[in-house]
Scaffold this motif. Sequence first.
Motif, PDB file in Angstrom:
ATOM      1  N   LEU A  51       0.810  -1.223   0.000  1.00 13.99           N
ATOM      2  CA  LEU A  51       0.000   0.000   0.000  1.00 13.99           C
ATOM      3  C   LEU A  51       0.841   1.269   0.000  1.00 13.99           C
ATOM      4  CD1 LEU A  51      -2.784  -1.039   2.535  1.00 13.99           C
ATOM      5  CD2 LEU A  51      -3.063  -0.653   0.071  1.00 13.99           C
ATOM      6  N   SER A  52       2.069   1.180   0.476  1.00  5.98           N
ATOM      7  CA  SER A  52       2.857   2.402   0.650  1.00  5.98           C
ATOM      8  C   SER A  52       3.975   2.584  -0.365  1.00  5.98           C
ATOM      9  CB  SER A  52       3.476   2.430   2.058  1.00  5.98           C
ATOM     10  OG  SER A  52       4.350   1.323   2.249  1.00  5.98           O
ATOM     11  N   THR A  53       4.405   1.517  -1.039  1.00  4.14           N
ATOM     12  CA  THR A  53       5.580   1.647  -1.894  1.00  4.14           C
ATOM     13  C   THR A  53       5.278   2.447  -3.153  1.00  4.14           C
ATOM     14  OG1 THR A  53       7.414   0.458  -2.899  1.00  4.14           O
ATOM     15  CG2 THR A  53       5.215  -0.451  -3.266  1.00  4.14           C
ATOM     16  N   THR A  54       6.299   3.102  -3.659  1.00  5.46           N
ATOM     17  CA  THR A  54       6.202   3.819  -4.929  1.00  5.46           C
ATOM     18  C   THR A  54       7.209   3.291  -5.947  1.00  5.46           C
ATOM     19  OG1 THR A  54       7.756   5.524  -4.178  1.00  5.46           O
ATOM     20  CG2 THR A  54       5.402   5.909  -3.782  1.00  5.46           C
ATOM     21  N   LEU A  55       7.988   2.270  -5.562  1.00  5.87           N
ATOM     22  CA  LEU A  55       8.993   1.719  -6.460  1.00  5.87           C
ATOM     23  C   LEU A  55       9.268   0.274  -6.087  1.00  5.87           C
ATOM     24  CD1 LEU A  55      11.130   2.292  -8.705  1.00  5.87           C
ATOM     25  CD2 LEU A  55      12.740   2.816  -6.868  1.00  5.87           C
ATOM     26  N   VAL A  56       9.183  -0.628  -7.067  1.00  3.97           N
ATOM     27  CA  VAL A  56       9.460  -2.042  -6.780  1.00  3.97           C
ATOM     28  C   VAL A  56      10.597  -2.606  -7.622  1.00  3.97           C
ATOM     29  CG1 VAL A  56       7.078  -2.469  -6.071  1.00  3.97           C
ATOM     30  CG2 VAL A  56       7.745  -2.881  -8.456  1.00  3.97           C
ATOM     31  N   GLU A  57      11.112  -1.830  -8.561  1.00  5.14           N
ATOM     32  CA  GLU A  57      12.114  -2.374  -9.483  1.00  5.14           C
ATOM     33  C   GLU A  57      13.366  -2.860  -8.763  1.00  5.14           C
ATOM     34  OE1 GLU A  57      13.134  -0.526 -13.070  1.00  5.14           O
ATOM     35  OE2 GLU A  57      11.100   0.012 -13.628  1.00  5.14           O
ATOM     36  N   ASP A  58      13.691  -2.263  -7.627  1.00  6.13           N
ATOM     37  CA  ASP A  58      14.898  -2.660  -6.904  1.00  6.13           C
ATOM     38  C   ASP A  58      14.660  -3.826  -5.943  1.00  6.13           C
ATOM     39  OD1 ASP A  58      16.290  -0.647  -8.188  1.00  6.13           O
ATOM     40  OD2 ASP A  58      15.936   0.823  -6.606  1.00  6.13           O
ATOM     41  N   TRP A  59      13.422  -4.268  -5.830  1.00 10.26           N
ATOM     42  CA  TRP A  59      13.114  -5.377  -4.933  1.00 10.26           C
ATOM     43  C   TRP A  59      13.573  -6.696  -5.554  1.00 10.26           C
ATOM     44  CZ3 TRP A  59       7.392  -4.648  -2.862  1.00 10.26           C
ATOM     45  CH2 TRP A  59       7.335  -3.473  -2.099  1.00 10.26           C
ATOM     46  N   PRO A  60      13.833  -7.719  -4.715  1.00 13.67           N
ATOM     47  CA  PRO A  60      14.092  -9.057  -5.259  1.00 13.67           C
ATOM     48  C   PRO A  60      12.834  -9.591  -5.957  1.00 13.67           C
ATOM     49  CG  PRO A  60      13.935  -9.121  -2.856  1.00 13.67           C
ATOM     50  CD  PRO A  60      13.948  -7.677  -3.246  1.00 13.67           C
ATOM     51  N   GLN A  61      13.045 -10.501  -6.903  1.00  7.92           N
ATOM     52  CA  GLN A  61      11.931 -10.967  -7.723  1.00  7.92           C
ATOM     53  C   GLN A  61      10.796 -11.565  -6.897  1.00  7.92           C
ATOM     54  OE1 GLN A  61      11.815 -10.673 -11.317  1.00  7.92           O
ATOM     55  NE2 GLN A  61       9.675 -10.966 -10.719  1.00  7.92           N
ATOM     56  N   ALA A  62      11.125 -12.338  -5.849  1.00  2.00           N
ATOM     57  CA  ALA A  62      10.066 -12.962  -5.046  1.00  2.00           C
ATOM     58  C   ALA A  62       9.185 -11.912  -4.386  1.00  2.00           C
ATOM     59  CB  ALA A  62      10.691 -13.880  -3.989  1.00  2.00           C
ATOM     60  N   LYS A  63       9.787 -10.822  -3.941  1.00  2.00           N
ATOM     61  CA  LYS A  63       9.005  -9.767  -3.304  1.00  2.00           C
ATOM     62  C   LYS A  63       8.185  -8.990  -4.326  1.00  2.00           C
ATOM     63  CE  LYS A  63       9.489  -6.049   0.122  1.00  2.00           C
ATOM     64  NZ  LYS A  63      10.462  -5.232   0.902  1.00  2.00           N
ATOM     65  N   ILE A  64       8.733  -8.806  -5.526  1.00  2.00           N
ATOM     66  CA  ILE A  64       7.951  -8.169  -6.600  1.00  2.00           C
ATOM     67  C   ILE A  64       6.720  -9.017  -6.912  1.00  2.00           C
ATOM     68  CG2 ILE A  64       7.960  -7.599  -9.062  1.00  2.00           C
ATOM     69  CD1 ILE A  64      10.888  -6.804  -8.777  1.00  2.00           C
ATOM     70  N   ASP A  65       6.905 -10.331  -6.993  1.00  2.00           N
ATOM     71  CA  ASP A  65       5.771 -11.220  -7.269  1.00  2.00           C
ATOM     72  C   ASP A  65       4.705 -11.087  -6.176  1.00  2.00           C
ATOM     73  OD1 ASP A  65       7.153 -12.074  -9.489  1.00  2.00           O
ATOM     74  OD2 ASP A  65       7.883 -13.924  -8.559  1.00  2.00           O
ATOM     75  N   ALA A  66       5.154 -10.994  -4.922  1.00  2.00           N
ATOM     76  CA  ALA A  66       4.199 -10.840  -3.825  1.00  2.00           C
ATOM     77  C   ALA A  66       3.457  -9.506  -3.936  1.00  2.00           C
ATOM     78  CB  ALA A  66       4.927 -10.931  -2.482  1.00  2.00           C
ATOM     79  N   PHE A  67       4.170  -8.449  -4.301  1.00  2.08           N
ATOM     80  CA  PHE A  67       3.518  -7.142  -4.486  1.00  2.08           C
ATOM     81  C   PHE A  67       2.416  -7.216  -5.542  1.00  2.08           C
ATOM     82  CE2 PHE A  67       3.287  -3.439  -7.284  1.00  2.08           C
ATOM     83  CZ  PHE A  67       2.821  -2.467  -6.410  1.00  2.08           C
ATOM     84  N   TYR A  68       2.712  -7.861  -6.658  1.00  2.00           N
ATOM     85  CA  TYR A  68       1.706  -7.974  -7.717  1.00  2.00           C
ATOM     86  C   TYR A  68       0.486  -8.753  -7.232  1.00  2.00           C
ATOM     87  CZ  TYR A  68       4.311  -5.888 -11.580  1.00  2.00           C
ATOM     88  OH  TYR A  68       4.937  -5.003 -12.413  1.00  2.00           O
ATOM     89  N   ASP A  69       0.703  -9.814  -6.490  1.00  2.00           N
ATOM     90  CA  ASP A  69      -0.423 -10.608  -5.997  1.00  2.00           C
ATOM     91  C   ASP A  69      -1.278  -9.811  -5.011  1.00  2.00           C
ATOM     92  OD1 ASP A  69       0.118 -12.797  -7.534  1.00  2.00           O
ATOM     93  OD2 ASP A  69       1.090 -13.956  -5.953  1.00  2.00           O
ATOM     94  N   TRP A  70      -0.649  -9.125  -4.062  1.00  2.78           N
ATOM     95  CA  TRP A  70      -1.416  -8.324  -3.106  1.00  2.78           C
ATOM     96  C   TRP A  70      -2.167  -7.191  -3.807  1.00  2.78           C
ATOM     97  CZ3 TRP A  70      -2.874  -9.472   1.599  1.00  2.78           C
ATOM     98  CH2 TRP A  70      -2.137 -10.385   2.361  1.00  2.78           C
TER      99      TRP A  70
END
Length: 487
Positions: A186-205
């Motif tokens: 809900l709070s992030t404005t940038l995910v490109e620097d995250w590890p892939q597993a966390k990016i996948d979790a962001f997309y799912d949420w």
Amino acid sequence: MAAAVLLTLMAQSSSARTLGTWCATVTSDFHLVSDLPEQDQSALLGLLDRFGPLAEPFLPGTPVSQPAALKIIVFSRRDDFRILTGKRKFAAFMQPSLQTNRLLVGPDGNDLADTTLHEYAHYLLRSRLDVSLPLWFDEGLASLLGQTRFEATTAVVGELPLERLRARAHDPQGGPSPRSMLSQTLSTTLVEDWPQAKIDAFYDWSWLLTHYLYFETLPDRTIAGTRLESFLSERDASLPVYLDKTLKSLLRTLQRYLRSPPRPVTLPSKAPAEIPTRYRCLSESERDLELARAILLQNPDEALRLLSPWMAERPDDVDLLVTRARIAQAADQIDVAKQFTAAALKVDPDDPPAGILTADLLVWECLFELGEGCRARWEQARTLYRHALQRDPTRFDGVLGLGLAYLYTGRPGEAVNYIRVAYSRAPWAALVNYYLGEAYRLIGDTRSRGYLVNARNWAILPVWRVLAEESLRRLDEENLSAGSDFQ
């Protein structure tokens, strides 16, 4: 520039990769360029043609009145996409421009349709006027709509990967706890620097949150005129506050929602129809110029490798010279870029793209710091922009340039008029949102925040994110100061 120096610069890179035959399929709404077979290109355009009207009720805000035709670059081979664009974590992205709107798609396996629909949903969503979208909503709605399943005369919307989402909502899976991941989503404005597993979790949420909003809180999944649309336009509260919940209670609500979510809905969708198209295959030089223009911001080195052989063959081609200058600009080689624009203007002194880029480069060092002589440079640039627009009034990059010339010479009120015109053409471009937000901030218009938030969230290049964040910081300080004046 001396001819020998030009040829040296042109030959710095190795020859382009073997990319095979690329062809273009053109309709009234789309310009698809790909190495896919003609039949596959037609089928993909048929899906996009059905998708637009279906997505409309889900989209907040007002659509642009005269959108430009969309150019879609589709790679049949994932490796070509990765190497040329430099994108490793994503299968597609949007490339904003005031002249040509582009989507670049390079999917894994058999998910071409889903990936293209997801990215096209982004384009439709960001092409709405005067909305400010949090990143989770932008990605969540694109995921929700991108999974649309078309049948003969209907479309199924709202299917969810329930097993995966249920695991996300209850099991940390070796990463952040569900509550922590929901908070970060809900709070992030940038995910490109995250590890892939966390990016996948962001997309799912994000997908789950948006599905809940449309299928649980909107009776007919039409957003126009709802509180949710007001929330997205005003952004004056967090999502839990908007829903009258705490973060903890929102998590529990989503967990319950996943036990028995609403069934997908079947909506009417026009039957596939034969769309009038023009199809032709590109020459190798046309292919390489098309791809170089599409990737030059993300990967100027690879763009240069594509362009160099053709420049050596046609050193007086104005289109090639201007594109080469833009590659140098993207690589922050401003002196090199100026040399190539000068060469282009020597061939055609009235070429609008060359004239506009000459003006852009003249004030390049004055965009971020107003040094000595900058005001005079902006005045000179304004003359160049006007001359180019007299030759070609459709050059919206020149319109934006005029707006910036007024902004940087202390006339933000006049600047707004031009930047608004550029915004109406490309409301999804981060730099246009930034400058419109900044101009509104300088004249004390409360609309500034939404555009600055969009600029921060949608920035492809880090510079626009940094500038937007600084303007938002100044805006907060100004609001705090104004508040203290009344205490």
